[in-house]
Scaffold this active site. Structure first.
Site, PDB file in Angstrom:
ATOM      1  N   ARG A   1      29.100  71.382  64.926  1.00 39.79           N
ATOM      2  CA  ARG A   1      29.342  70.070  64.299  1.00 39.79           C
ATOM      3  C   ARG A   1      30.805  70.015  63.885  1.00 39.79           C
ATOM      4  O   ARG A   1      31.312  70.937  63.241  1.00 39.79           O
ATOM      5  CB  ARG A   1      28.422  69.915  63.096  1.00 39.79           C
ATOM      6  CG  ARG A   1      28.540  68.614  62.309  1.00 39.79           C
ATOM      7  CD  ARG A   1      27.527  68.681  61.162  1.00 39.79           C
ATOM      8  NE  ARG A   1      27.348  67.482  60.388  1.00 39.79           N
ATOM      9  CZ  ARG A   1      27.762  67.311  59.124  1.00 39.79           C
ATOM     10  NH1 ARG A   1      28.440  68.286  58.514  1.00 39.79           N
ATOM     11  NH2 ARG A   1      27.502  66.211  58.468  1.00 39.79           N
TER      12      ARG A   1
ATOM     13  N   GLU B   1      26.804  61.160  55.090  1.00 41.43           N
ATOM     14  CA  GLU B   1      26.135  61.012  53.793  1.00 41.43           C
ATOM     15  C   GLU B   1      26.321  59.600  53.236  1.00 41.43           C
ATOM     16  O   GLU B   1      26.875  59.398  52.161  1.00 41.43           O
ATOM     17  CB  GLU B   1      26.631  62.079  52.808  1.00 41.43           C
ATOM     18  CG  GLU B   1      26.252  63.485  53.245  1.00 41.43           C
ATOM     19  CD  GLU B   1      26.472  64.554  52.176  1.00 41.43           C
ATOM     20  OE1 GLU B   1      25.762  65.564  52.198  1.00 41.43           O
ATOM     21  OE2 GLU B   1      27.379  64.372  51.324  1.00 41.43           O
TER      22      GLU B   1
ATOM     23  N   GLU C   1      23.045  69.204  56.955  1.00 47.02           N
ATOM     24  CA  GLU C   1      23.784  70.174  56.139  1.00 47.02           C
ATOM     25  C   GLU C   1      22.829  70.926  55.238  1.00 47.02           C
ATOM     26  O   GLU C   1      21.965  70.335  54.594  1.00 47.02           O
ATOM     27  CB  GLU C   1      24.823  69.466  55.236  1.00 47.02           C
ATOM     28  CG  GLU C   1      25.930  68.751  55.959  1.00 47.02           C
ATOM     29  CD  GLU C   1      26.909  68.085  54.973  1.00 47.02           C
ATOM     30  OE1 GLU C   1      26.958  68.512  53.798  1.00 47.02           O
ATOM     31  OE2 GLU C   1      27.600  67.152  55.391  1.00 47.02           O
TER      32      GLU C   1
END
Length: 519
Positions: A222, A313, A415
């Site tokens: 990532r 997020e 995550e």
């Protein structure tokens, strides 16, 4: 807690549990082709040996009691002194093929080992450890390929005095399980290397961090993208360079667009300086052009992105204030602009939307319900889940399972991380640095870090209908290197995360990388 007296039955069995299970004639192990009494209801509370099951070892530590997951009763392992016990059931007359054991479990932790196993099925034994969850039940699975028409279902504890587990509602059915993503964010790597960062394999030989990670089982990288960061890292050019290395290792690539020059998360979603003052209409165009520009350049060099996050997020939206969740119509327009750009470059690239707070069921539902009602397009759901911030493992499983079923999409952990120690290697205080911040049952040690990651993977693997894709660790290569701190505008800033990397303070690969080998 009830603990019946030990029986003499164990003395009649061969000395090793493995021998017991292979040597016993089928009749003495309640042989059948279907699992019997998987809910431990037959016989009720206090059964020293649950109906249909056999025991080996310190048999007094294995018993049924009230307080089931589904029905009224459960299997428990517990003793006031140290114990080793196995509760097992031998199945024969099975049609060869793929099977999956599913169970609901709880554990107070502290055991040397506590796991479910499928063994003597014709191939290698398959195990799944019980996650530490003292209150909420967690569903775990164990897959196996039966090649000899038989299989033994086994519940094992090797425990210290007072340790306990609960197991209930076991099913043994046709099916498989596993995870496809064993990934890590390595966005820090290029700058670390430029500032003198060194990465070593477990024996201490210096080498390419990506090669070390790949050799330990990592299969997906990532990389975050900032528009015009102050330090010149994590921009288009750097992502292109690192992407070449990722693909050269045979790994897949997730590109994580922040749509910012700096960290984007639930607390801040700042527009890039180049887009400041742009109207909402212009921002939609900005998102499209930036997304298309980076991804088309990746494709042109032969490193097409396999997955893309449109935003990072984005619980509160992105590109504040225009793209805030206080204006869902506009946020939807921005997200769909990103989606369209991804698909214009490569229709096969998966588009994911990523929220933090992966244990927040209501918040996750509210966000994705709003996205769906506003026509937002997406292919997968990514959730951050840090156990020291985002609730219990049971909360996380509930949210992950709900997202997969409610929206009919595959889900993954975008995550997660766990510390392997608490002290800091540089002068900057670590974000997690005291024992009271840790998750109960998971010490700040290499073993604790390993266990956290394996138990997280077990929860992802158990998502129904094969919708659990896997995990990206954050952040595998962010070791303490001068000049590679958290703030791209301040070369003197430190790193508060080096105790959660996958390389130790001696720069060697930690044995916790073994989690990449999880099914």
């Amino acid at each position: 807690m009830f603990h019946p007296r030990r029986t003499l039955r164990a003395l009649l069995l061969p000395l090793a549990a493995g021998l017991a299970l292979t040597a016993l004639p089928a009749t003495s192990a309640h042989a059948a082709s279907t699992l019997t009494n998987g809910g431990f209801e037959t016989g009720g509370a206090g059964a020293a040996t649950p109906s249909g099951w056999s025991e080996y070892g310190d048999t007094g530590a294995s018993f049924t009691e009230s307080g089931g997951h589904g029905g009224s009763h459960r299997l428990s392992h517990w003793s006031s002194s140290a114990y080793k016990v196995e509760t097992y059931q031998y199945l024969s007359g099975l049609t060869n093929g793929n099977y999956k054991l599913t169970a609901w479990v709880r554990s107070g932790g502290g055991q040397k080992s506590a796991y479910l196993a499928l063994k003597n099925c014709g191939g290698a034994e398959q195990r799944t450890d019980l996650p530490v969850s003292a209150s909420g039940w967690i569903r775990i699975v164990v897959p196996v390929k039966v090649t000899n028409n038989q299989c033994t279902i086994s519940v094992n504890s090797d425990a210290n005095a007072g340790n306990w587990i609960n197991v209930d509602d076991l099913t043994f059915t046709s099916g498989t399980s596993g995870t496809s993503i064993k990934g890590a964010d390595i966005s820090s790597l290029a700058k670390s290397e430029a500032r003198g960062g060194v990465y070593r394999d477990s024996s201490g030989t210096a080498g390419d961090a990506l090669a070390v990670l790949k050799s330990n089982g990592m299969n997906y990288a990532r990389l975050k993208v900032w528009v015009d960061p102050a330090d010149g890292y994590n921009n288009k050019a750097r992502v292109l360079a690192t992407a070449k290395r990722v693909k050269a290792q045979g790994m897949k690539l997730l590109v994580d667009f922040h749509y910012s020059d700096f960290w984007a998360d639930p607390g801040r979603q700042d527009k890039p300086a180049a887009w400041a003052g742009h109207s909402y209409g212009q921002l939609k165009t900005d998102v499209y052009h930036h997304t298309y520009d980076v991804l088309s350049a990746l494709k042109a060099q032969g490193t097409t992105a396999d997955m893309v996050q449109v935003g990072n997020e984005i619980n509160g939206g992105m590109l504040w204030n225009e793209g805030s969740t206080s204006n869902w119509t506009q946020l939807a327009g921005l997200l769909n602009s990103g989606y369209d750009a991804v698909k214009a470059v490569s229709s096969s690239t998966t588009v994911a939307l990523h929220l933090a707070e992966g244990g927040d069921l209501e918040g996750t539902r509210w966000w994705f319900d709003s996205a769906r009602s506003n026509g937002v397009k997406f292919d997968a759901i990514g959730l951050s889940f840090y156990g020291y911030w985002h609730g219990t493992l049971a909360d996380f499983q509930t949210t992950l399972d709900d997202a997969a079923s409610r929206y009919g999409k595959p889900v993954f952990v975008a995550e997660t991380a766990y510390p392997f120690r608490l002290d800091s290697e540089d002068a900057h205080e670590n974000i997690i640095d005291t024992g009271d911040e840790l998750v109960s049952g998971y010490p700040a040690s290499v073993a604790g870090q390993t266990r956290w990651m394996n138990d997280m993977m077990s929860i992802v693997e158990a998502v129904p209908n094969g919708r659990g894709l896997g995990i990206f660790y954050w952040e595998a290569t962010w070791t303490a290197v001068g000049g590679n701190g958290w703030d791209p505008t301040d070369a003197a800033s430190g790193n508060g995360w080096e105790n959660q990397a996958l390389f130790g303070y001696d720069d060697r690969a930690l044995s916790s990388m073994s989690w990449f080998r999880h099914r």
